[in-house]
Design a protein around this motif. Structure first.
Motif, short mmCIF file in Angstrom:
data_model
loop_
_atom_site.label_atom_id
_atom_site.label_comp_id
_atom_site.label_asym_id
_atom_site.label_seq_id
_atom_site.Cartn_x
_atom_site.Cartn_y
_atom_site.Cartn_z
N THR A 31 0.82 -1.22 0.00
CA THR A 31 0.00 0.00 0.00
C THR A 31 0.85 1.27 0.00
OG1 THR A 31 -0.12 -0.05 2.41
CG2 THR A 31 -1.93 -1.10 1.21
N GLY A 32 2.17 1.13 0.02
CA GLY A 32 3.05 2.29 0.03
C GLY A 32 3.36 2.77 -1.38
N SER A 33 4.25 3.77 -1.43
CA SER A 33 4.60 4.39 -2.71
C SER A 33 5.24 3.36 -3.66
CB SER A 33 5.53 5.56 -2.41
OG SER A 33 6.27 5.92 -3.51
N ILE A 34 6.22 2.60 -3.17
CA ILE A 34 6.86 1.58 -4.03
C ILE A 34 5.89 0.44 -4.33
CG2 ILE A 34 8.68 -0.21 -4.06
CD1 ILE A 34 9.87 2.50 -4.49
N ASN A 94 0.71 -2.47 6.72
CA ASN A 94 0.66 -2.30 8.17
C ASN A 94 -0.80 -2.15 8.64
OD1 ASN A 94 1.51 -1.92 10.78
ND2 ASN A 94 1.93 0.26 10.51
N ALA A 142 13.73 -2.83 -2.06
CA ALA A 142 13.55 -1.38 -1.89
C ALA A 142 13.89 -0.98 -0.46
CB ALA A 142 12.11 -0.98 -2.21
N LYS A 145 15.81 -0.31 2.08
CA LYS A 145 17.25 -0.12 2.31
C LYS A 145 17.61 -0.28 3.79
CE LYS A 145 16.39 4.00 0.68
NZ LYS A 145 16.67 5.13 -0.19
N GLU A 146 16.64 0.05 4.70
CA GLU A 146 16.96 -0.03 6.13
C GLU A 146 17.34 -1.45 6.53
OE1 GLU A 146 14.13 1.29 4.88
OE2 GLU A 146 13.86 3.34 5.63
N ASP A 205 16.15 0.65 -5.18
CA ASP A 205 16.59 2.03 -4.96
C ASP A 205 17.21 2.50 -6.27
OD1 ASP A 205 16.83 4.21 -3.37
OD2 ASP A 205 18.09 3.26 -1.85
N GLY A 225 7.11 8.00 0.03
CA GLY A 225 6.56 7.94 1.38
C GLY A 225 7.15 9.04 2.26
#
Ligand code: NAD
Ligand code: MG
Length: 393
Positions: free
Chosen positions: A10-13, A36, A123, A125-126, A150, A210
């Motif tokens: 549901t996020g941007s990516i 989430n 995507a 990266k964290e 990325d 996001g």
């Protein structure tokens, strides 16, 4: 048909990924999705893409989604919590997993996908910042392919020599030139940075993303996290990674070779290009992205980063040099400080302050287990929360 699971759909990516997939219904099938707490967003995605499984990290959201989907006669199975995210990451019909959860919360699910032998479209990266060494060991052990989403790392991937995964020695690579837009405050004077608002920070000049990554771009922590990401993905020492400010965001990054050649990947700033590249690799598919019009771009500019106004970049280099759990500490403190800034609980320049003070007050440990890293993450979150509110004396 290639089965795809999306973590963070549901996020941007996640939405950009579904946009590319919908252009190729004969080639890809969406098998599992996760989010989430965005119940309405997920419900709409379920109706449009008909996955077999969905997971909501938040329990109450999973219950709400299950009741909305009651009419689907059990065709779409709903799970919750970390077990649900892992089930999405390891679904037997998924060949590829798009890892697009934001933050360290994405680490455990993406590791599950690696252990299940899935192709990873990364995507998040964290995950690499927190546990790059463990992640890359697991990738080698399970023989999985990781394709960076990325845009900078996807560009570097496209410019790297064959066999770079076995190490850069003897491959003729001199350095990686990681481009950065400079974010919305590239030219903002230092004294004005203390009072910028979340809305100003999230108004990125070139990319629509996001909110967390938008603030990271504004502090330039995003580029710091990306230096750490490039270090792990490409086996490059931090001193061989040069950050280059390039305000037009047309060159997505470059690789320089010892003969003086510099290879670059260019394109419009639209994440559907790296997403389509990774989905189809080594083939190419249409992404819906318009042709690059060089005549309207007209010029490409380059600047050195300013470490005085953007201390987060310096802190990221410090974290990777200290190694061990220090990048996990940096990341956790950043997540806490960014969330507080977005909630209006603290100022923009509290972000680098809280991160630096958290790093100063904790000791890095050898990053030899997930347990050590998750403990470092938790302790850094507590410490950063405490440092957000200055002591009353
Ligand atoms: P976003 O905030 O738009 O979406 C995040 C997704 O993760 C949502 O689906 C959300 O429901 C889910 N999520 C959030 N917290 C969660 C939790 N605790 N447990 C489970 N799911 C959770 O973020 P985004 O901009 O799409 O970024 C996703 C990742 O991709 C980040 O790591 C970001 O750095 C990276 N990335 C994004 C872009 C971009 O253009 N947006 C570019 C490069 C890299
Ligand atoms: Mg990037």
């Amino acid at each position: 048909m290639i089965g795809i699971s999306i973590l963070g759909s549901t996020g941007s990516i996640g939405k950009s990924t579904l946009d590319v997939l919908a252009r190729h219904p004969d080639r890809y099938q969406v098998v599992a999705l996760s989010a989430n707490s965005d119940v309405d967003g997920m419900y709409r995605q379920c109706l449009a893409h008909r996955p077999q499984l969905v997971a909501m990290a938040d329990e109450a959201s999973a219950e709400a989604l299950a009741s909305l989907l009651a009419d689907e006669a059990g065709e779409i199975h709903v799970l919750s919590g970390i077990a649900g995210l892992k089930a999405v990451a390891t679904h037997e019909s998924a060949e590829q997993v798009m890892a697009a959860i934001v933050g360290a919360a994405g680490l455990v699910p993406v590791l599950a996908a690696v252990e299940a032998g899935k192709r990873i479209l990364l995507a998040n990266k964290e995950a690499l910042v927190v546990a790059g060494g463990l992640f890359m060991d697991a990738v080698r052990r399970h023989g999985v392919t990781v394709l960076p989403i990325d845009s900078e790392h996807n560009a570097v991937f496209q410019c790297m020599p064959e066999g770079y995964e076995q190490g850069l020695d003897g491959k003729g690579v001199r350095r990686i030139l990681l481009t950065a837009s400079g974010g919305p405050f590239r030219t903002t004077p230092a004294q004005e940075l203390a009072t910028v608002t979340p809305e100003q920070a999230c108004a990125h000049p070139n990319w629509d993303m996001g909110r967390k990554i938008s603030v990271d771009s504004a502090t330039m922590m995003n580029k710091g996290l990306e230096v750490i990401e490039a270090h792990w993905l490409f086996g490059a020492a931090p001193e061989h990674i040069q950050v280059v400010i390039h305000p037009q965001s047309v060159i997505h990054s470059m690789v320089e070779y010892v003969d003086g050649s510099v290879l670059a990947q260019l394109g419009n700033p639209d994440m559907r290009t790296p997403i389509a590249h990774a989905l189809a690799w080594p083939e190419r598919i249409d992404s819906g992205v318009a042709s690059l019009d060089l005549f309207s771009v007209a010029r490409l500019d380059f600047e050195k980063p300013d470490l005085e106004r953007f201390p987060c970049l310096r802190l990221a280099f410090r974290a990777i040099e200290e190694g061990g759990s220090m990048p996990a500490i940096l990341n956790a403190a950043n997540e806490v400080a960014v969330a507080a800034f977005l909630d209006g609980r603290s100022g923009f320049m509290d972000i680098p302050r809280v991160i630096e003070q958290t790093m100063d007050s904790l000791r890095g440990q050898p990053a030899d287990s997930l347990k050590v890293l998750l403990e470092a993450d938790a302790l850094a979150r507590e410490t950063a929360e405490r440092l957000l509110t200055p002591k009353v004396t």
